[in-house]
Design a protein around this motif. Structure first.
Motif, PDB file in Angstrom:
ATOM      1  N   LEU A   1      15.131  46.285  33.392  1.00 16.83           N
ATOM      2  CA  LEU A   1      16.295  45.666  33.802  1.00 16.83           C
ATOM      3  C   LEU A   1      17.489  45.763  32.519  1.00 16.83           C
ATOM      4  N   SER A   2      16.733  45.086  31.474  1.00 22.56           N
ATOM      5  CA  SER A   2      17.376  44.798  30.151  1.00 22.56           C
ATOM      6  C   SER A   2      17.903  46.391  29.636  1.00 22.56           C
ATOM      7  N   LEU A   3      17.031  47.166  29.714  1.00 21.39           N
ATOM      8  CA  LEU A   3      17.629  48.635  29.017  1.00 21.39           C
ATOM      9  C   LEU A   3      18.495  49.429  29.921  1.00 21.39           C
ATOM     10  N   GLN A   4      18.224  49.167  31.108  1.00 20.32           N
ATOM     11  CA  GLN A   4      19.200  49.954  32.069  1.00 20.32           C
ATOM     12  C   GLN A   4      20.159  49.158  32.528  1.00 20.32           C
ATOM     13  N   ALA A   5      20.662  48.156  31.947  1.00 25.15           N
ATOM     14  CA  ALA A   5      21.627  47.211  32.483  1.00 25.15           C
ATOM     15  C   ALA A   5      22.885  47.918  32.337  1.00 25.15           C
ATOM     16  N   ALA A   6      23.203  48.914  32.074  1.00 25.80           N
ATOM     17  CA  ALA A   6      24.752  49.890  32.036  1.00 25.80           C
ATOM     18  C   ALA A   6      24.750  50.109  33.524  1.00 25.80           C
ATOM     19  N   TRP A   7      23.382  50.866  33.799  1.00 27.06           N
ATOM     20  CA  TRP A   7      23.736  51.065  35.243  1.00 27.06           C
ATOM     21  C   TRP A   7      24.009  50.094  36.309  1.00 27.06           C
ATOM     22  N   LEU A   8      23.207  49.143  36.128  1.00 26.17           N
ATOM     23  CA  LEU A   8      23.463  48.140  36.903  1.00 26.17           C
ATOM     24  C   LEU A   8      24.825  47.561  36.960  1.00 26.17           C
ATOM     25  N   TYR A   9      25.269  47.443  35.697  1.00 24.89           N
ATOM     26  CA  TYR A   9      26.715  46.924  35.665  1.00 24.89           C
ATOM     27  C   TYR A   9      27.702  47.719  36.129  1.00 24.89           C
ATOM     28  N   ALA A  10      27.506  48.973  36.066  1.00 23.58           N
ATOM     29  CA  ALA A  10      28.499  50.174  36.647  1.00 23.58           C
ATOM     30  C   ALA A  10      28.285  50.149  38.117  1.00 23.58           C
ATOM     31  N   GLY A  11      27.190  50.130  38.762  1.00 21.48           N
ATOM     32  CA  GLY A  11      27.094  50.231  40.165  1.00 21.48           C
ATOM     33  C   GLY A  11      27.793  48.892  40.924  1.00 21.48           C
ATOM     34  N   THR A  12      27.613  47.785  40.279  1.00 25.42           N
ATOM     35  CA  THR A  12      27.944  46.453  40.601  1.00 25.42           C
ATOM     36  C   THR A  12      29.567  46.485  40.427  1.00 25.42           C
ATOM     37  N   LEU A  13      30.069  46.972  39.462  1.00 25.81           N
ATOM     38  CA  LEU A  13      31.341  46.948  39.405  1.00 25.81           C
ATOM     39  C   LEU A  13      31.974  47.849  40.263  1.00 25.81           C
ATOM     40  N   LEU A  14      31.482  49.112  40.558  1.00 25.47           N
ATOM     41  CA  LEU A  14      32.161  49.872  41.473  1.00 25.47           C
ATOM     42  C   LEU A  14      32.266  49.394  43.075  1.00 25.47           C
ATOM     43  N   ALA A  15      31.008  48.814  43.183  1.00 30.12           N
ATOM     44  CA  ALA A  15      31.004  47.979  44.647  1.00 30.12           C
ATOM     45  C   ALA A  15      32.042  46.905  44.921  1.00 30.12           C
ATOM     46  N   THR A  16      32.297  46.379  43.509  1.00 30.58           N
ATOM     47  CA  THR A  16      33.150  45.076  43.558  1.00 30.58           C
ATOM     48  C   THR A  16      34.814  45.875  43.771  1.00 30.58           C
ATOM     49  N   LEU A  17      35.002  46.797  42.913  1.00 27.74           N
ATOM     50  CA  LEU A  17      36.443  47.561  43.356  1.00 27.74           C
ATOM     51  C   LEU A  17      36.496  48.027  44.555  1.00 27.74           C
ATOM     52  N   ILE A  18      35.605  48.715  45.146  1.00 29.42           N
ATOM     53  CA  ILE A  18      35.865  49.195  46.486  1.00 29.42           C
ATOM     54  C   ILE A  18      36.009  48.211  47.685  1.00 29.42           C
ATOM     55  N   THR A  19      35.209  47.035  47.534  1.00 30.58           N
ATOM     56  CA  THR A  19      35.446  45.990  48.276  1.00 30.58           C
ATOM     57  C   THR A  19      36.783  45.334  48.059  1.00 30.58           C
ATOM     58  N   PHE A  20      37.233  45.194  46.912  1.00 31.68           N
ATOM     59  CA  PHE A  20      38.639  44.658  46.682  1.00 31.68           C
ATOM     60  C   PHE A  20      39.683  45.435  47.187  1.00 31.68           C
ATOM     61  N   VAL A  21      39.525  46.672  47.034  1.00 30.85           N
ATOM     62  CA  VAL A  21      40.765  47.579  47.584  1.00 30.85           C
ATOM     63  C   VAL A  21      40.549  47.519  49.252  1.00 30.85           C
ATOM     64  N   ARG A  22      39.533  47.597  49.760  1.00 35.21           N
ATOM     65  CA  ARG A  22      39.288  47.428  51.181  1.00 35.21           C
ATOM     66  C   ARG A  22      39.957  46.225  51.621  1.00 35.21           C
ATOM     67  N   ARG A  23      39.649  45.087  50.881  1.00 34.56           N
ATOM     68  CA  ARG A  23      40.194  43.682  51.212  1.00 34.56           C
ATOM     69  C   ARG A  23      41.812  43.766  51.065  1.00 34.56           C
ATOM     70  N   VAL A  24      42.473  44.399  50.048  1.00 34.23           N
ATOM     71  CA  VAL A  24      43.883  44.379  49.846  1.00 34.23           C
ATOM     72  C   VAL A  24      44.417  45.199  51.085  1.00 34.23           C
ATOM     73  N   ALA A  25      43.974  46.328  51.422  1.00 32.25           N
ATOM     74  CA  ALA A  25      44.290  47.079  52.648  1.00 32.25           C
ATOM     75  C   ALA A  25      44.212  46.339  53.930  1.00 32.25           C
ATOM     76  N   LEU A  26      43.124  45.583  54.245  1.00 33.23           N
ATOM     77  CA  LEU A  26      43.069  44.704  55.339  1.00 33.23           C
ATOM     78  C   LEU A  26      43.998  43.810  55.346  1.00 33.23           C
ATOM     79  N   VAL A  27      44.460  43.372  54.289  1.00 27.01           N
ATOM     80  CA  VAL A  27      45.419  42.087  54.154  1.00 27.01           C
ATOM     81  C   VAL A  27      46.691  42.702  54.555  1.00 27.01           C
ATOM     82  N   ARG A  28      47.108  43.863  54.035  1.00 27.27           N
ATOM     83  CA  ARG A  28      48.281  44.321  54.154  1.00 27.27           C
ATOM     84  C   ARG A  28      48.590  44.953  55.704  1.00 27.27           C
TER      85      ARG A  28
END
Length: 204
Positions: free
Chosen positions: A145-172
């Motif tokens: 986990l310490s050596l492959q933290a870049a993949w962990l952060y990249a996947g988590t950030l992508l999931a966060t961005l997608i959920t944020f876009v879906r939330r904004v679209a739902l509110v609109r």
């Protein structure tokens, strides 16, 4: 023998004016429905993808379990085919993060960024392997986990961005529906033929 007065009354009843249809509500005459796209207007590919995923409604718990099982299977395949390659595991993890954020239902969008790190850790158990029992495997997982933290952060950030876009679209979408409901009149306007003035004139 039929009387002339009966013929005249039947003739008047047959030629009675048809019942007028109510007029179109104010602000909706000649406008296309809100759910249909305008002619010649092509929606954005991202918008089309989000509309297609609206039918895929998984609960937060079910989506997290499905993502965890998928990553566990990917870890097993990585060990069998690529001898535990971390980059291959990371690429598939990013793809699973995108699928997890797109398939969760709108009421539980927060569950996607929370579930993907757990799925990454569980799926990494076959890749880590390790000797020395449970302690050795736990140490190998921590180092992985310490050596492959870049993949962990990249996947988590992508999931966060997608959920944020879906939330904004739902509110609109909700705001647009509320504004359309406010514009609609409570009662459709009556036809002039059915007004009280016209009824009084006809009685005279």
């Amino acid at each position: 023998m039929e009387q002339p007065g009966a013929r005249i009354s039947q003739h008047k009843v047959r030629r009675a004016a048809p019942v007028p249809r109510p007029a179109a509500p104010v602000g909706q005459g000649g406008r296309p429905p809100a759910g249909r796209a305008r002619a010649g207007h092509t929606p954005h590919p991202v918008a089309r993808a989000l509309r297609r995923t609206q039918d895929l409604r998984l609960t937060g718990l079910g989506n997290g379990l499905l993502t965890t099982l998928a990553m566990l299977g990917i870890g097993e395949l990585d060990v069998l085919l690529a001898h535990g390659s971390p980059p291959l595991y990371g690429v598939f993890f990013v793809l699973c993060c995108a699928a997890c954020a797109l398939c969760v239902r709108p009421a539980e969008l927060v569950a996607a960024p929370v579930a993907v790190p757990i799925a990454f850790a569980v799926g990494a158990l076959p890749v880590v392997g390790g000797a020395g029992g449970l302690t050795g495997r736990a140490m190998g997982l921590v180092s992985f986990l310490s050596l492959q933290a870049a993949w962990l952060y990249a996947g988590t950030l992508l999931a966060t961005l997608i959920t944020f876009v879906r939330r904004v679209a739902l509110v609109r979408r909700r705001r647009l529906a509320r504004s359309q409901q406010r514009r609609r009149p409570s009662r459709p306007p009556r036809s002039p033929r059915c007004s009280p003035a016209e009824q009084a004139r006809s009685r005279r």
